[in-house]
Design a protein around this motif. Structure first.
Motif, short mmCIF file in Angstrom:
data_model
loop_
_atom_site.label_atom_id
_atom_site.label_comp_id
_atom_site.label_asym_id
_atom_site.label_seq_id
_atom_site.Cartn_x
_atom_site.Cartn_y
_atom_site.Cartn_z
N LYS A 12 -33.31 -5.85 13.47
CA LYS A 12 -32.93 -7.24 13.27
C LYS A 12 -32.26 -7.42 11.91
O LYS A 12 -31.22 -8.08 11.79
N CYS A 68 -22.33 -4.31 9.77
CA CYS A 68 -23.34 -3.35 10.21
C CYS A 68 -23.57 -3.47 11.71
O CYS A 68 -23.61 -4.57 12.26
N TYR A 69 -23.72 -2.32 12.36
CA TYR A 69 -24.12 -2.26 13.76
C TYR A 69 -25.19 -1.19 13.87
O TYR A 69 -24.98 -0.04 13.45
N ALA A 70 -26.35 -1.56 14.40
CA ALA A 70 -27.49 -0.65 14.48
C ALA A 70 -28.08 -0.66 15.88
O ALA A 70 -28.15 -1.72 16.51
N ILE A 71 -28.53 0.52 16.32
CA ILE A 71 -29.15 0.63 17.64
C ILE A 71 -30.43 1.45 17.55
O ILE A 71 -30.61 2.28 16.66
N ASN A 80 -28.73 -5.54 11.83
CA ASN A 80 -27.71 -6.23 12.62
C ASN A 80 -27.37 -7.61 12.09
O ASN A 80 -26.39 -8.22 12.52
N SER A 81 -28.14 -8.10 11.12
CA SER A 81 -27.81 -9.38 10.48
C SER A 81 -26.83 -9.19 9.32
O SER A 81 -26.26 -10.17 8.83
N ALA A 127 -27.11 3.78 12.82
CA ALA A 127 -26.35 2.59 12.43
C ALA A 127 -25.09 3.01 11.67
O ALA A 127 -25.01 4.12 11.14
N SER A 128 -24.15 2.09 11.65
CA SER A 128 -22.98 2.22 10.81
C SER A 128 -22.91 0.97 9.96
O SER A 128 -23.01 -0.15 10.48
N TYR A 129 -22.79 1.16 8.66
CA TYR A 129 -22.75 0.04 7.73
C TYR A 129 -21.63 0.26 6.73
O TYR A 129 -21.67 1.21 5.95
#
Length: 93
Positions: free
Chosen positions: A12, A20-23, A15-16, A40-42
């Protein structure tokens, strides 16, 4: 606190963040064992985190997998809280 709760809080938070995109990496028999829990990629940097609760310890295989990601340039770590993640990514610009 359960690892699944810690992991949900970290996802959470990540992804906020803008950029950033995280799984959650749901392990299965096709992926092999020891893979980190979160990818993740940030801001153009790859992140790989193994989530543990206060008493949890990573296996040798989990540490080995993290070391391979780190050698390839990823930011990696054993994380037990959102604060641990914040410390690991604070220098990313």
């Amino acid at each position: 606190m359960k690892e699944s709760t810690i992991q949900a809080n970290i996802l959470k938070y990540l992804n906020s963040l803008p950029g950033c995109y995280a799984i959650n990496n749901h392990g299965n028999s096709y992926q092999g064992s020891g893979r980190p829990d979160i990818f993740a990629s940030y801001k153009g940097r790859f992140l790989a985190f193994e989530v543990k609760n206060e008493s949890g310890k990573p296996t040798k295989l989990q540490l080995h997998e993290l070391s391979k990601w780190e050698a390839a340039g990823a930011i990696t770590g054993i994380v037990r809280s959102v604060d641990d993640v914040k410390k690991l990514i604070e220098g990313i610009e």
